[in-house]
Design a protein around this motif. Structure first.
Motif, PDB file in Angstrom:
ATOM      1  N   ASP A  87       1.041  -0.732  -0.355  1.00  0.00           N
ATOM      2  CA  ASP A  87      -0.093  -0.400   0.186  1.00  0.00           C
ATOM      3  C   ASP A  87       1.180   0.973  -0.055  1.00  0.00           C
ATOM      4  O   ASP A  87       1.060   1.203   1.021  1.00  0.00           O
ATOM      5  CB  ASP A  87      -0.996   0.115   1.318  1.00  0.00           C
ATOM      6  CG  ASP A  87      -2.053   1.166   1.201  1.00  0.00           C
ATOM      7  OD1 ASP A  87      -2.004   1.949   0.368  1.00  0.00           O
ATOM      8  OD2 ASP A  87      -3.254   0.917   1.640  1.00  0.00           O
ATOM      9  N   GLY A 270      -3.646  -2.515  -4.575  1.00  0.00           N
ATOM     10  CA  GLY A 270      -2.675  -2.628  -3.277  1.00  0.00           C
ATOM     11  C   GLY A 270      -3.522  -1.773  -2.494  1.00  0.00           C
ATOM     12  O   GLY A 270      -2.985  -1.011  -1.187  1.00  0.00           O
ATOM     13  N   LEU A 271      -4.151  -0.509  -3.404  1.00  0.00           N
ATOM     14  CA  LEU A 271      -5.016   0.914  -2.832  1.00  0.00           C
ATOM     15  C   LEU A 271      -6.387   0.694  -2.421  1.00  0.00           C
ATOM     16  O   LEU A 271      -7.284   1.320  -1.763  1.00  0.00           O
ATOM     17  CB  LEU A 271      -4.797   2.243  -3.696  1.00  0.00           C
ATOM     18  CG  LEU A 271      -3.356   2.456  -3.769  1.00  0.00           C
ATOM     19  CD1 LEU A 271      -3.375   3.208  -4.985  1.00  0.00           C
ATOM     20  CD2 LEU A 271      -2.762   3.217  -2.421  1.00  0.00           C
ATOM     21  N   HIS A 275      -6.420  -5.738  -1.166  1.00  0.00           N
ATOM     22  CA  HIS A 275      -4.665  -5.279  -0.749  1.00  0.00           C
ATOM     23  C   HIS A 275      -4.558  -6.213   0.838  1.00  0.00           C
ATOM     24  O   HIS A 275      -3.435  -6.941   0.697  1.00  0.00           O
ATOM     25  CB  HIS A 275      -4.292  -4.449   0.066  1.00  0.00           C
ATOM     26  CG  HIS A 275      -3.820  -4.089   1.001  1.00  0.00           C
ATOM     27  ND1 HIS A 275      -1.998  -4.032   0.235  1.00  0.00           N
ATOM     28  CD2 HIS A 275      -3.135  -3.626   2.594  1.00  0.00           C
ATOM     29  CE1 HIS A 275      -1.236  -4.013   1.574  1.00  0.00           C
ATOM     30  NE2 HIS A 275      -1.512  -4.012   2.654  1.00  0.00           N
TER      31      HIS A 275
END
Length: 396
Positions: A87, A270-271, A275
């Motif tokens: 992240d 990942g945002l 994630h």
């Protein structure tokens, strides 16, 4: 006579070899075999031996099909799964000094390799610049970055074996130096006129963020793997769908675009809540080790005649790198912890930086994890750009 000529036989042998090597390491954690030579290196050595004795035919239709699947499917899946564990918003919590400590090592590595390449290029093979670019990916991030850069520049066989050799020499030296510096941190801080003030406050914020999702530490179950492979497969299909519509550029082939698009898609995921999908890194590692096997499957060790030149290159790089790194640490007045963790986040990423951080203070382990992720994020791009610079120098 080649015993393996089919895709099933090729992948089956590689997976069996992985299971035996990593299974032995798990059952015998204190074995000298694993401590002296890491299991990943044992894997590459044994695959190279298999290639040398012609255990498989690299030109057989089935083996070529397996290698094609590796590049078109498994490579982007590996990157998507691995990158969604990062992240990028968490990186900002590190603070400017910690990120600076990482970047000065990156700069030092590239300066060191530039000088080393200019000195040794007359003795290196034609693709020597690409082998150095590949290992730069590992020296800025970790093995996944080295493999990605190698795929972009077509570094396979003996050329990849040279990169693996430099990686082993470099990592062994820097880890030894890092452990030597560890008990001398007070002397370091005095010489550098540095202070650790403020580190505890940042560490508290980082640890609080990591502890906010305790479910991420749970073991993955069947449905987690279903979700994970769905994301990886759909993402890979999307990447391969887009590639034919991208205008041709002279410096990026289809594999290069798969590396870039797969990485960017993984970073974007990942945002999102994806994630927190469990098991992503373990699954990515399976594809990573298979990718390493494919890269080494062309390696005829009897053809590695340039090994001494590459060994000299990495030794010169280490000497120049340390000189530049120490000068920059002195200029920025970096404390020993900040300098060492930023340094090891380049060499080994998430596998080594947290261990070094914990050796200083168990409450500071979050620095190592996040800095390791930072190396994973930028390592491929930095090494690709550096590779084109080395290619330019090779033509002078």
């Amino acid at each position: 006579m080649n015993l393996i000529t089919t895709a099933e036989g090729f992948f089956g042998f590689m997976l069996l070899l992985m299971a035996l090597i990593f299974g032995y390491e798990k059952k015998n954690p204190n074995s000298k075999l694993s401590k002296v030579i890491p299991s990943m290196l044992w894997l590459m050595i044994l695959v190279a031996v298999g290639a040398t004795i012609h255990l498989w035919d690299p030109n057989a239709e089935g083996v070529c099909a397996a290698q094609n699947i590796m590049y078109t499917t498994f490579l982007p899946m590996m990157l998507i799964m691995f990158m969604l564990t990062c992240d990028v918003r968490d990186i900002l919590k590190l603070g400017p000094r910690m990120i600076a400590s990482f970047l000065i090592t990156t700069i030092s590595v590239m300066i060191g390799f530039t000088v080393a390449f200019l000195i040794t290029k007359r003795w290196l093979p034609e693709m020597g610049w690409a082998s150095i670019a590949s290992v730069t990916g590992s020296f800025v991030g970790e093995t996944i970055n080295m493999r990605s850069v190698a795929a972009v520049f077509g570094v396979e066989g003996t050329d990849f074996a040279y990169a693996a050799m430099m990686d082993t020499i470099g990592f062994t030296v820097v880890l030894s130096v890092a452990m030597w510096i560890l008990p001398r941190q007070h002397k370091w801080n005095k010489i550098m006129k540095a202070s650790t003030e403020g580190i505890d406050e940042i560490a508290i914020k980082i640890n609080a963020s990591m502890e906010a999702h305790p479910e991420a530490k749970e073991k993955p179950v069947f449905v987690d793997y279903c979700k994970l492979f769905a994301v990886g497969m759909v993402g890979t299909a999307l990447v391969n769908f887009v590639i034919p519509f991208i205008p041709e550029v002279p410096f990026l082939n289809a594999t290069g675009w798969r590396v870039i698009l797969g990485s960017l898609l993984g970073i974007a995921l990942g945002l999102t809540p994806l994630h927190w999908l469990k098991g992503a890194k373990d699954c990515a590692n399976v594809f990573l080790y298979m990718s390493l096997c494919v890269a080494m499957s062309y390696s005829d060790l009897s053809q590695c005649t340039s090994a001494p030149a590459f060994a000299l290159a990495v030794i010169i790089m280490l000497v120049i790198m340390y000189i530049v790194w120490l000068a920059l640490c002195k200029l920025l007045k970096l404390d020993c912890f900040t300098a060492a963790v930023g340094f090891m986040a380049n060499f080994g990423g998430t596998s080594s930086a947290p261990a070094i951080a914990a050796a200083y203070n168990e409450n500071w382990i979050g620095f190592g994890i996040l800095l390791g992720f930072f190396g994973d994020l930028i390592g491929t791009g930095v090494a690709i750009a550096f590779g084109y610079f080395l290619q330019y120098l090779s033509m002078l």
